[in-house]
Scaffold this motif. Structure first.
Motif, PDB file in Angstrom:
ATOM      1  N   ARG A   1     -93.864 -25.493 -43.099  1.00  0.00           N
ATOM      2  CA  ARG A   1     -92.506 -25.136 -43.484  1.00  0.00           C
ATOM      3  C   ARG A   1     -91.548 -26.284 -43.191  1.00  0.00           C
ATOM      4  NH1 ARG A   1     -90.006 -19.266 -42.392  1.00  0.00           N
ATOM      5  NH2 ARG A   1     -91.714 -18.729 -43.764  1.00  0.00           N
ATOM      6  N   VAL A   2     -91.735 -26.915 -42.016  1.00  0.00           N
ATOM      7  CA  VAL A   2     -90.869 -28.036 -41.644  1.00  0.00           C
ATOM      8  C   VAL A   2     -91.037 -29.194 -42.634  1.00  0.00           C
ATOM      9  CG1 VAL A   2     -90.443 -29.797 -39.889  1.00  0.00           C
ATOM     10  CG2 VAL A   2     -90.823 -27.444 -39.199  1.00  0.00           C
ATOM     11  N   ILE A   3     -92.317 -29.456 -42.996  1.00  0.00           N
ATOM     12  CA  ILE A   3     -92.602 -30.570 -43.906  1.00  0.00           C
ATOM     13  C   ILE A   3     -91.929 -30.355 -45.261  1.00  0.00           C
ATOM     14  CG2 ILE A   3     -94.471 -31.646 -45.239  1.00  0.00           C
ATOM     15  CD1 ILE A   3     -96.238 -31.257 -42.704  1.00  0.00           C
ATOM     16  N   ASN A   4     -91.934 -29.098 -45.719  1.00  0.00           N
ATOM     17  CA  ASN A   4     -91.381 -28.818 -47.039  1.00  0.00           C
ATOM     18  C   ASN A   4     -89.881 -28.553 -47.038  1.00  0.00           C
ATOM     19  OD1 ASN A   4     -93.786 -29.075 -48.438  1.00  0.00           O
ATOM     20  ND2 ASN A   4     -94.411 -27.018 -47.828  1.00  0.00           N
ATOM     21  N   SER A   5     -89.268 -28.573 -45.851  1.00  0.00           N
ATOM     22  CA  SER A   5     -87.846 -28.243 -45.815  1.00  0.00           C
ATOM     23  C   SER A   5     -87.000 -29.509 -45.747  1.00  0.00           C
ATOM     24  CB  SER A   5     -87.569 -27.325 -44.625  1.00  0.00           C
ATOM     25  OG  SER A   5     -86.482 -27.795 -43.892  1.00  0.00           O
TER      26      SER A   5
ATOM     27  N   MET B   1     -79.531 -38.606 -38.572  1.00  0.00           N
ATOM     28  CA  MET B   1     -80.798 -37.870 -38.489  1.00  0.00           C
ATOM     29  C   MET B   1     -81.184 -37.317 -39.864  1.00  0.00           C
ATOM     30  SD  MET B   1     -81.634 -35.018 -35.656  1.00  0.00           S
ATOM     31  CE  MET B   1     -81.574 -36.178 -34.304  1.00  0.00           C
ATOM     32  N   THR B   2     -82.478 -37.408 -40.200  1.00  0.00           N
ATOM     33  CA  THR B   2     -82.928 -36.831 -41.478  1.00  0.00           C
ATOM     34  C   THR B   2     -84.120 -35.908 -41.243  1.00  0.00           C
ATOM     35  OG1 THR B   2     -84.484 -38.613 -41.901  1.00  0.00           O
ATOM     36  CG2 THR B   2     -82.252 -38.883 -42.786  1.00  0.00           C
ATOM     37  N   ALA B   3     -84.417 -35.091 -42.260  1.00  0.00           N
ATOM     38  CA  ALA B   3     -85.513 -34.129 -42.141  1.00  0.00           C
ATOM     39  C   ALA B   3     -86.852 -34.825 -41.924  1.00  0.00           C
ATOM     40  CB  ALA B   3     -85.563 -33.260 -43.386  1.00  0.00           C
ATOM     41  N   GLU B   4     -87.011 -36.018 -42.504  1.00  0.00           N
ATOM     42  CA  GLU B   4     -88.310 -36.708 -42.400  1.00  0.00           C
ATOM     43  C   GLU B   4     -88.690 -37.021 -40.959  1.00  0.00           C
ATOM     44  OE1 GLU B   4     -86.001 -37.637 -44.541  1.00  0.00           O
ATOM     45  OE2 GLU B   4     -86.882 -37.562 -46.548  1.00  0.00           O
ATOM     46  N   VAL B   5     -87.749 -37.625 -40.237  1.00  0.00           N
ATOM     47  CA  VAL B   5     -88.097 -38.023 -38.867  1.00  0.00           C
ATOM     48  C   VAL B   5     -88.316 -36.806 -37.969  1.00  0.00           C
ATOM     49  CG1 VAL B   5     -87.206 -40.367 -38.856  1.00  0.00           C
ATOM     50  CG2 VAL B   5     -85.656 -38.462 -38.395  1.00  0.00           C
ATOM     51  N   ILE B   6     -87.602 -35.714 -38.277  1.00  0.00           N
ATOM     52  CA  ILE B   6     -87.820 -34.479 -37.518  1.00  0.00           C
ATOM     53  C   ILE B   6     -89.237 -33.965 -37.795  1.00  0.00           C
ATOM     54  CG2 ILE B   6     -87.073 -32.077 -37.214  1.00  0.00           C
ATOM     55  CD1 ILE B   6     -85.176 -34.174 -36.053  1.00  0.00           C
ATOM     56  N   THR B   7     -89.643 -34.057 -39.069  1.00  0.00           N
ATOM     57  CA  THR B   7     -91.012 -33.685 -39.423  1.00  0.00           C
ATOM     58  C   THR B   7     -92.014 -34.500 -38.623  1.00  0.00           C
ATOM     59  OG1 THR B   7     -90.290 -33.179 -41.664  1.00  0.00           O
ATOM     60  CG2 THR B   7     -92.640 -33.511 -41.335  1.00  0.00           C
ATOM     61  N   PHE B   8     -91.776 -35.821 -38.559  1.00  0.00           N
ATOM     62  CA  PHE B   8     -92.710 -36.694 -37.834  1.00  0.00           C
ATOM     63  C   PHE B   8     -92.803 -36.303 -36.365  1.00  0.00           C
ATOM     64  CE2 PHE B   8     -91.566 -40.072 -41.148  1.00  0.00           C
ATOM     65  CZ  PHE B   8     -92.627 -39.683 -41.949  1.00  0.00           C
TER      66      PHE B   8
ATOM     67  N   PHE C   1    -102.413 -34.040 -41.596  1.00  0.00           N
ATOM     68  CA  PHE C   1    -102.912 -35.262 -42.228  1.00  0.00           C
ATOM     69  C   PHE C   1    -102.263 -35.456 -43.600  1.00  0.00           C
ATOM     70  CE2 PHE C   1    -106.147 -37.915 -44.342  1.00  0.00           C
ATOM     71  CZ  PHE C   1    -106.195 -38.942 -43.419  1.00  0.00           C
ATOM     72  N   GLY C   2    -102.261 -34.386 -44.399  1.00  0.00           N
ATOM     73  CA  GLY C   2    -101.656 -34.457 -45.726  1.00  0.00           C
ATOM     74  C   GLY C   2    -100.158 -34.734 -45.644  1.00  0.00           C
ATOM     75  N   GLY C   3     -99.507 -34.125 -44.647  1.00  0.00           N
ATOM     76  CA  GLY C   3     -98.070 -34.329 -44.474  1.00  0.00           C
ATOM     77  C   GLY C   3     -97.755 -35.797 -44.210  1.00  0.00           C
ATOM     78  N   ILE C   4     -98.562 -36.442 -43.390  1.00  0.00           N
ATOM     79  CA  ILE C   4     -98.344 -37.863 -43.098  1.00  0.00           C
ATOM     80  C   ILE C   4     -98.587 -38.699 -44.358  1.00  0.00           C
ATOM     81  CG2 ILE C   4     -99.044 -39.819 -41.683  1.00  0.00           C
ATOM     82  CD1 ILE C   4    -100.021 -37.787 -39.579  1.00  0.00           C
ATOM     83  N   ILE C   5     -99.717 -38.428 -45.032  1.00  0.00           N
ATOM     84  CA  ILE C   5    -100.058 -39.197 -46.230  1.00  0.00           C
ATOM     85  C   ILE C   5     -98.958 -39.065 -47.288  1.00  0.00           C
ATOM     86  CG2 ILE C   5    -101.707 -39.433 -48.145  1.00  0.00           C
ATOM     87  CD1 ILE C   5    -102.949 -40.351 -45.593  1.00  0.00           C
ATOM     88  N   LEU C   6     -98.443 -37.848 -47.462  1.00  0.00           N
ATOM     89  CA  LEU C   6     -97.384 -37.642 -48.456  1.00  0.00           C
ATOM     90  C   LEU C   6     -96.173 -38.527 -48.163  1.00  0.00           C
ATOM     91  CD1 LEU C   6     -97.361 -33.797 -49.150  1.00  0.00           C
ATOM     92  CD2 LEU C   6     -97.864 -35.637 -50.756  1.00  0.00           C
TER      93      LEU C   6
END
Lengths: 292, 316
Positions: free
Chosen positions: A231-235, A253-260, B139-144
């Motif tokens: 959910r976090v990755i897609n938000s 801050m952006t959603a990407e780095v929070i995802t990471f 893994f997929g999340g990182i690759i994306l």
């Protein structure tokens, strides 16, 4: 082929180069996610971060750690991993022990009932409907019960058990031990390598499971870590979890780095355990290959 | 003498219904009960495929009371506009995986076996297992993110190396199969090789010594000793892969699927999930699931039959 230093040929050098490259490709995504999780969001969007963060920040982790949903998902996953592994391993061990004994009545029929499920299945939807019918939909039991037995693991365990020396069992029988006592005092202590291996397969399955949480639950409180991560990755929004941050930090801050940062938090336990268990993985596969 | 007594003890116990045999029966029946609920009851649910159970909220009603429709649900799938895409994607993706992702761990094992430096070999192997421990979500999340055309570093790197002129959008459908195959390779090749490395370790070293005397080179030994020795292991895993041909890793595809590449990424599993679980078309998707199960079973039986004919070895 010309011999070089220490007897290494061109072939050896090529092997080392190719395998080093392969290993780099396999491990780099992990390095990348760690590096970017420590980088400022707007700076990450500019691209081009390869080996080290360009603009260091720890605020990404502050946001992730103060997120109650992540902690809840973490708790669900940790508890289901521990409970689920214990339940599945105990249950499968008991069944496997019975299946490994030649005195088992109707052994052939029972074996057939087991094997048939490996070759034919009702499919996703009938299984989904059964889960709903028996009232397991949207309950925590869903994470423990449907995956507590696997025919594949049963075959591996019982083939190991049946290869144990028969004399030990006979001695226990003469002492008047029943099957339960033989299982717990003779068979299990002698089978720790295979039990550890199968237990680890089950645990990894629990830790990484995502499908069951997505398909058979709706409650947010039952969301597993992987489901939450998805959910976090897609938000595109940041769930700051109620903490107040300096304005400059919020802006960058952006959603990407929070995802990471969330991904790194989720794989920390795996990274910590991995060096200890990777050996067992190899051993276990060898155990499994015996039957092949 | 000792053996004789042991044998007679077992023989006596085999005939009589002792407490121990009842206990064993109880233990084994735990597994049977589990399978009845979670495997055989769903098999009974297959009757939904021949009934009118779509959109019926009450599942009991859908299974037991809805009217029979024969093969209507199967026909609906055949005339669905997505039918061709779903079937082509499922078959092609899995055939590609059988052609590339199945032999890759074997090649990996054969060559890692040739590495002389033990520490280097061990390190590479350990690293190669790691991605297997990660979920496809992670893994997929990182690759994306790495392959993202705007912010990712893959396009950036390729442009710096002057291999491409404009950012590469791997999210588009013409790249989907490639992305799925390559990422599955990176994640699974190391782990997949373990079984073959173990098989190679079990080969009698006397064979290599004999080959040395005959003057065989490293390639010769790899081709004429190592590979033939692991053929039995390869056969077993090949048959299992063939029976798994229609199970196209749901989680991986789910992660990489987007609205743009749907034409190349929709497979039976994702289609059934969408129309069955999300849209409640229970009968329709049960029929598709049944179609899949039957094709898998036929594939397994034929693969095993062919294997028995050629190598004299099957899995059952």
């Amino acid at each position: 082929m010309a011999k070089k230093l220490k007897g290494y040929t061109t072939f050896d050098i090529v092997l080392i180069v190719v395998f080093s490259l392969l290993a780099l490709i396999m491990i780099y995504p992990i390095w990348y996610v760690i590096v970017c999780s420590f980088n400022e969001g707007t700076d990450y969007i500019a691209g081009g971060i390869y080996l080290l963060p360009r603009k260091w920040t720890g605020y990404n982790y502050l946001v992730v750690f103060s997120n109650a949903k992540l902690w809840n998902a973490y708790l669900v996953t940790i508890s289901r991993t521990i409970l689920g592994t214990v339940i599945a391993l105990s249950f499968t061990t008991i069944v496997s022990y019975a299946m490994s004994r030649k005195e088992l009545p109707f052994k052939k029929v029972i074996y057939l009932i087991n094997i048939f499920t490996m070759f034919f299945s009702g499919g996703l939807i009938p299984f989904f409907l059964i889960i709903k019918m028996i009232g397991m939909y949207d309950t925590y039991a869903l994470y423990l019960i449907p995956c507590m037995y696997s025919v594949y693991h049963m075959i591996i365990l019982s083939s190991y058990f049946s290869a144990l020396p028969e004399e030990l069992r006979e001695a226990a029988v003469l002492d008047g031990a029943g099957e339960w006592r033989i299982l717990f005092t003779v068979v299990i202590p002698l089978s720790t390598p295979v039990l550890a291996t199968v237990g680890m397969w089950i645990a990894i399955g629990h830790w990484n499971s995502f499908f069951d949480s997505m398909v058979y639950t709706q409650k947010e409180s039952l969301m597993t870590l992987q489901h939450y991560l998805n959910r976090v990755i897609n938000s595109t929004n940041i769930d700051a979890g109620g903490i107040t941050l300096p304005e400059s930090v919020v802006e960058s801050m952006t959603a990407e780095v929070i995802t990471f940062a969330s991904i790194v938090v989720s794989i920390l336990p795996v990274m910590f355990i991995f060096p200890f268990v990777s050996k067992y993985f190899e051993k276990g596969i060898m155990v499994g290959s015996v039957k092949g | 003498m000792k053996e004789k007594t042991a044998n007679s003890v077992t023989q006596i116990r085999k005939k009589k219904w002792t407490v121990n045999r009842w206990t064993l029966l109880f233990m084994a029946s735990l597994g049977v009960v589990f399978l009845l609920v979670f495997n055989y009851a769903p098999m009974y649910g297959i009757i939904l495929a021949f009934k009118k159970g779509d959109y019926v909220i009450d599942i009991r009603k859908a299974i037991f009371e809805s009217s029979w429709v024969g093969f209507k649900n199967f026909e609906k799938f055949l005339i669905d506009p997505q039918f061709k895409d779903v079937i082509v994607n499922t078959l092609c993706l899995n055939l590609l995986s059988l052609l590339i992702n199945f032999p890759a761990p074997i090649i990996f094992a054969l060559f890692i076996n040739e590495v002389r430096n033990k520490t280097f070999k061990k390190t590479i192997q350990t690293i190669s297992y790691f991605p297997y421990f990660l979920s496809w979500i992670v893994f997929g999340g990182i690759i994306l993110n790495i392959i993202n055309p705007q912010t990712g570093i893959l396009s950036d790197l390729l442009m710096r190396l002057k291999l491409i002129d404009a950012p590469l959008n791997l999210g588009r459908s013409e790249y989907t199969w490639g992305v799925l195959i390559v990422t599955a390779l990176i994640k699974g090749v190391g782990w997949g090789s373990v079984i073959y490395v173990a098989a190679i370790a079990g080969i009698d070293t006397a064979m290599y010594e004999a080959a040395d005397i005959d003057g065989a080179g490293r390639w010769g030994k790899m081709w004429f000793i190592t590979l033939p020795s692991i053929i039995p292991t390869i056969t077993v895993y090949l048959i299992l892969s063939i029976s798994n041909l229609l199970n196209s890793g749901f989680e991986q595809i789910y992660v990489f699927q987007n609205q743009i590449n749907l034409g190349a990424s929709e497979v039976i599993d994702t289609y059934v999930y969408k129309y069955g679980v999300l849209n409640k078309r229970y009968s329709y998707t049960t029929a598709i699931g049944l179609l899949k199960s039957i094709i898998s079973l036929v594939l397994l039986i034929s693969a095993n039959f062919i294997s028995k004919k050629i190598t004299g070895k099957g899995i059952y």
